[in-house]
Design a protein around this motif. Sequence first.
Motif, PDB file in Angstrom:
ATOM      1  N   SER A   1       0.841  -1.188   0.000  1.00 50.20           N
ATOM      2  CA  SER A   1       0.000   0.000   0.000  1.00 50.20           C
ATOM      3  C   SER A   1       0.880   1.244   0.000  1.00 50.20           C
ATOM      4  N   PRO A   2       0.420   2.278  -0.648  1.00 52.39           N
ATOM      5  CA  PRO A   2       1.210   3.512  -0.654  1.00 52.39           C
ATOM      6  C   PRO A   2       1.300   4.089   0.749  1.00 52.39           C
ATOM      7  N   ALA A   3       2.345   4.862   0.963  1.00 52.46           N
ATOM      8  CA  ALA A   3       2.516   5.501   2.274  1.00 52.46           C
ATOM      9  C   ALA A   3       1.298   6.370   2.557  1.00 52.46           C
ATOM     10  N   PRO A   4       0.870   6.369   3.807  1.00 60.34           N
ATOM     11  CA  PRO A   4      -0.264   7.236   4.142  1.00 60.34           C
ATOM     12  C   PRO A   4       0.035   8.690   3.778  1.00 60.34           C
ATOM     13  N   LEU A   5      -1.019   9.391   3.456  1.00 66.62           N
ATOM     14  CA  LEU A   5      -0.883  10.770   3.002  1.00 66.62           C
ATOM     15  C   LEU A   5      -0.150  11.634   4.016  1.00 66.62           C
ATOM     16  N   HIS A   6      -0.405  11.442   5.303  1.00 68.14           N
ATOM     17  CA  HIS A   6       0.264  12.276   6.311  1.00 68.14           C
ATOM     18  C   HIS A   6       1.771  12.026   6.325  1.00 68.14           C
ATOM     19  N   ARG A   7       2.211  10.803   6.035  1.00 70.25           N
ATOM     20  CA  ARG A   7       3.650  10.525   5.972  1.00 70.25           C
ATOM     21  C   ARG A   7       4.278  11.218   4.758  1.00 70.25           C
ATOM     22  N   GLN A   8       3.561  11.233   3.655  1.00 66.29           N
ATOM     23  CA  GLN A   8       4.060  11.906   2.456  1.00 66.29           C
ATOM     24  C   GLN A   8       4.201  13.406   2.714  1.00 66.29           C
ATOM     25  N   ARG A   9       3.178  13.970   3.343  1.00 62.32           N
ATOM     26  CA  ARG A   9       3.230  15.411   3.655  1.00 62.32           C
ATOM     27  C   ARG A   9       4.383  15.721   4.605  1.00 62.32           C
ATOM     28  N   ARG A  10       4.545  14.875   5.622  1.00 69.59           N
ATOM     29  CA  ARG A  10       5.626  15.083   6.592  1.00 69.59           C
ATOM     30  C   ARG A  10       6.988  14.991   5.889  1.00 69.59           C
TER      31      ARG A  10
END
Length: 132
Positions: free
Chosen positions: A7-16
Amino acid sequence: MTMRNASPAPLHRQRRGRRACADGMAAERLAIADIQARGGRVLLHRARTRWGEVDIVALQAGCLIFAEVKARPSLLAAGEAIRPAQVARIMNAARFLCAANPHWVYDSMRFDLCAVLPGNVVEWIPDAFRQY
């Protein structure tokens, strides 16, 4: 047999991650401006080698400086962010860069830590890697 898709990295991890990258680049720009204001000349920024990356390579008063830049909430936190493995990578990268740039003329060399603290305060720890 069941196949699991990564699964792709959660959106909050990408933003961080994007935020950390942007903060790091901003810290490096501040460090570059600071060393230039002190009479230094930046030779390389984000110098990548197969052994690792050096954030800033600069020449100041005959001293070749390899600087690691850390944006942290305190000077202590910046110092603690440097691990022995990272020091080894930076030193190996520095050896390669010196060999690849024989035209660099310098009297001495050192490895600095540049901490960018809240409020865009820039603190240099000269020869920070000597303990390793």
